[in-house]
Write a protein that holds these residues in place. Structure first.
Motif, PDB file in Angstrom:
ATOM      1  N   THR A  95      19.758  42.935  -4.581  1.00 32.12           N
ATOM      2  CA  THR A  95      20.675  42.828  -3.435  1.00 32.12           C
ATOM      3  C   THR A  95      20.447  41.530  -2.677  1.00 32.12           C
ATOM      4  O   THR A  95      21.408  40.857  -2.266  1.00 32.12           O
ATOM      5  CB  THR A  95      20.496  44.027  -2.495  1.00 32.12           C
ATOM      6  N   HIS A 154      21.855  38.391  -4.411  1.00 32.41           N
ATOM      7  CA  HIS A 154      23.309  38.241  -4.274  1.00 32.41           C
ATOM      8  C   HIS A 154      23.699  37.499  -2.995  1.00 32.41           C
ATOM      9  O   HIS A 154      24.866  37.114  -2.856  1.00 32.41           O
ATOM     10  CB  HIS A 154      23.975  39.618  -4.301  1.00 32.41           C
ATOM     11  N   LEU A 155      22.766  37.314  -2.087  1.00 28.85           N
ATOM     12  CA  LEU A 155      23.047  36.623  -0.826  1.00 28.85           C
ATOM     13  C   LEU A 155      22.587  35.170  -0.835  1.00 28.85           C
ATOM     14  O   LEU A 155      22.812  34.447   0.135  1.00 28.85           O
ATOM     15  CB  LEU A 155      22.367  37.357   0.339  1.00 28.85           C
ATOM     16  N   THR A 195      27.766  37.143  -4.150  1.00 30.89           N
ATOM     17  CA  THR A 195      28.627  38.240  -3.737  1.00 30.89           C
ATOM     18  C   THR A 195      29.942  37.722  -3.170  1.00 30.89           C
ATOM     19  O   THR A 195      30.003  36.667  -2.523  1.00 30.89           O
ATOM     20  CB  THR A 195      27.925  39.125  -2.701  1.00 30.89           C
ATOM     21  N   THR A 251      27.304  42.979   1.616  1.00 29.94           N
ATOM     22  CA  THR A 251      26.028  42.934   0.904  1.00 29.94           C
ATOM     23  C   THR A 251      24.862  42.926   1.881  1.00 29.94           C
ATOM     24  O   THR A 251      23.831  43.566   1.624  1.00 29.94           O
ATOM     25  CB  THR A 251      25.978  41.696  -0.011  1.00 29.94           C
ATOM     26  N   GLY A 256      29.104  41.755  -6.460  1.00 29.20           N
ATOM     27  CA  GLY A 256      28.243  41.741  -5.275  1.00 29.20           C
ATOM     28  C   GLY A 256      27.959  43.148  -4.798  1.00 29.20           C
ATOM     29  O   GLY A 256      28.875  43.981  -4.729  1.00 29.20           O
ATOM     30  N   ILE A 257      26.706  43.412  -4.476  1.00 28.67           N
ATOM     31  CA  ILE A 257      26.312  44.750  -4.026  1.00 28.67           C
ATOM     32  C   ILE A 257      27.059  45.108  -2.744  1.00 28.67           C
ATOM     33  O   ILE A 257      27.054  44.357  -1.777  1.00 28.67           O
ATOM     34  CB  ILE A 257      24.794  44.815  -3.792  1.00 28.67           C
ATOM     35  N   SER A 316      30.317  45.383  -2.320  1.00 29.24           N
ATOM     36  CA  SER A 316      31.558  44.630  -2.108  1.00 29.24           C
ATOM     37  C   SER A 316      32.804  45.346  -2.620  1.00 29.24           C
ATOM     38  O   SER A 316      33.872  44.741  -2.672  1.00 29.24           O
ATOM     39  CB  SER A 316      31.449  43.265  -2.794  1.00 29.24           C
ATOM     40  N   ALA A 340      29.661  46.191  -9.194  1.00 27.91           N
ATOM     41  CA  ALA A 340      29.042  45.418  -8.121  1.00 27.91           C
ATOM     42  C   ALA A 340      27.789  44.675  -8.573  1.00 27.91           C
ATOM     43  O   ALA A 340      27.553  43.531  -8.180  1.00 27.91           O
ATOM     44  CB  ALA A 340      28.704  46.336  -6.943  1.00 27.91           C
TER      45      ALA A 340
END
Length: 451
Positions: free
Chosen positions: A44, A47-48, A82, A88, A314-315, A317, A349
């Motif tokens: 997670t 993804h940022l 993401t 996220t 993206g987690i 999303s 995701a």
């Protein structure tokens, strides 16, 4: 939701405390669960991380946004993997609650886990009673704790009737485990096990009609699954009885409790249907536009997952990404918050890494279930908690095929505890005796408290 203002900071503080007190022994003992949690958090967070424009624009599924960037003069914009950074970030903070339960839960001893099991059942009774009060009150009264909720249904402390029904269905094997862990004989109401057995039966008499009244299809199906598997566990864990009994009479003695349980469940179901209060049964045999729409979401979600593979959208999303790809035939006045199939949404995701993590998790509990089965009846009888915890966890997993119960903080934390309990459980022989002394049979021999 306003409650998150309190829940998130408390969860982060609890997580920090748990990490400070965590030892290598705890990590080694529960390394699969710690690995799952750690990889989920890292995935997670990754993804940022902002990516260079050239790399980001080459990722699958980003073509539309890349074209918009070109039109707006934002070609040099660094973006995270993401497609919905805000969602996220929210997902990352949401992980604090189940992770805190994990790092604290693996540090508890057997007696503390038994107390925690009692607490979980107490919360189950509370949300069940809360649901009954909602039925007796106004359909849009103050007992409904959320502005977006299933008004008119006994949702209890939840916002979604499916989550309430699935949670209550998963408590049936947990109730049996709670009673089985006690000392004494089932038929002796004076022993701890006899008292717990009576309370567990009363709890089931409360939960079963309430699950039927919620109008939840998934809850109804999970109730049937829960009752059948719990009946099988009762049969397996039933004592063999006197050695002088014939094989046939001994088998009948083991099957009798399970048969009575199935008859009780069926009887309560028929009574509820006869009184005209079974909304779940009516919805199961009737038409439900919302449920039909959920089935239409699956091929669309799969198409989006394929377009975003292997990196994922993206987690967390799903909401915004689905709106980008929503076809005209599925347009509705309300928005689609989730795919209503968490396994497929994880693939969409999280991409390939999310799918691999999910496969590892499923294989882990499948192997654990096979080990419990191979251990035999004697092991299950003296160590019932792993089998019942795995049954309850399977209920949540199966419900995730048609809904998203594990995205609720309470059920996510509950699932973490069940995952911990699928490990080495509390054996009856390991618990301190609660009676004043061993009972004597007519032949003058000590009877086993674990029978």
């Amino acid at each position: 939701m306003q409650s998150l203002i309190l829940l998130r900071p408390v969860s982060l503080l609890a997580l920090g405390y748990g990490l400070l007190t965590l030892s290598r022994k705890h990590i080694r003992q529960y390394w699969p669960l710690v690995t799952i949690a750690g990889v989920t958090v890292v995935l997670t967070a990754v993804h940022l991380i902002p990516l260079p424009p050239g790399i980001w624009q080459s990722l699958p599924g980003r073509e539309t946004i890349a074209e918009l960037d070109a039109l707006l003069g934002l070609k040099d914009q660094w973006r995270p993997l993401t497609l919905d950074p805000q969602a996220t970030r929210n997902a990352l903070f949401a992980l604090a609650t189940p992770c805190a339960v994990l790092v604290l839960g693996i540090q508890l001893d057997a007696r503390q886990h038994e107390k925690l099991l009692t607490l979980i059942l107490g919360l189950g009774v509370l949300t069940a009673i809360w649901g009954l009060l909602q039925l007796m009150g106004s359909p849009r009264g103050p007992l409904y704790l959320y502005s977006l909720t299933s008004y008119g249904s006994p949702v209890g402390l939840f916002a979604n009737r499916n989550h309430q029904a699935v949670f209550l269905a998963s408590l049936i094997p947990v109730m049996y485990c709670w009673a089985q862990l006690a000392q004494g004989l089932w038929k002796d109401i004076g022993t701890t096990r006899g008292k717990r057995g009576a309370m567990a039966m009363g709890g089931m008499l409360l939960l079963i009609p309430l699950i039927l009244i919620t109008g939840s299809r998934s809850g109804l199906l999970m109730l049937v699954f829960s009752a059948c598997v719990t009946a099988a566990l009762i049969t397996v864990a039933a004592p063999s009885g006197n050695r002088r009994r014939t094989h046939r009479s001994s088998a009948l003695a083991r099957i009798a409790p399970a048969a009575v349980g199935v008859v009780v469940v069926a009887g309560l179901g028929l009574v509820t249907i006869g009184l005209g209060r079974d909304r779940a049964f009516e919805r199961l045999i009737g038409s439900d536009p919302i449920a039909d729409t959920r089935a239409d979401l699956l091929p669309e979600t799969w198409r989006i997952a394929a377009d975003m593979f292997p990196w994922g959208a993206g987690i967390g999303s799903f909401d915004d990404v689905y709106r980008m790809h929503e076809v005209d035939a599925l347009l509705r006045p309300s928005y689609v918050n989730h795919a209503h199939n968490d396994f497929l949404e994880v693939l969409m995701a999280g991409g390939l890494l999310g799918a691999l993590l999910l496969i590892f998790t499923i294989m882990l509990f499948a192997v654990r279930g096979w080990a419990i089965w191979r251990a035999g009846r004697a092991e299950i009888r003296t160590n019932i908690r792993p089998a019942t915890a795995l049954t309850a966890l399977a209920i949540l997993f199966i419900a995730s095929l048609i809904d998203y119960p594990l995205r609720v903080p309470a059920l996510a934390s509950y699932a973490v505890l069940l995952a911990i309990w699928t490990g080495k459980g509390t054996q009856v022989a390991d618990l301190p005796l609660r009676e004043h002394g061993p009972r004597r049979t007519r032949r003058g021999q000590h009877s086993e408290h674990g029978s």
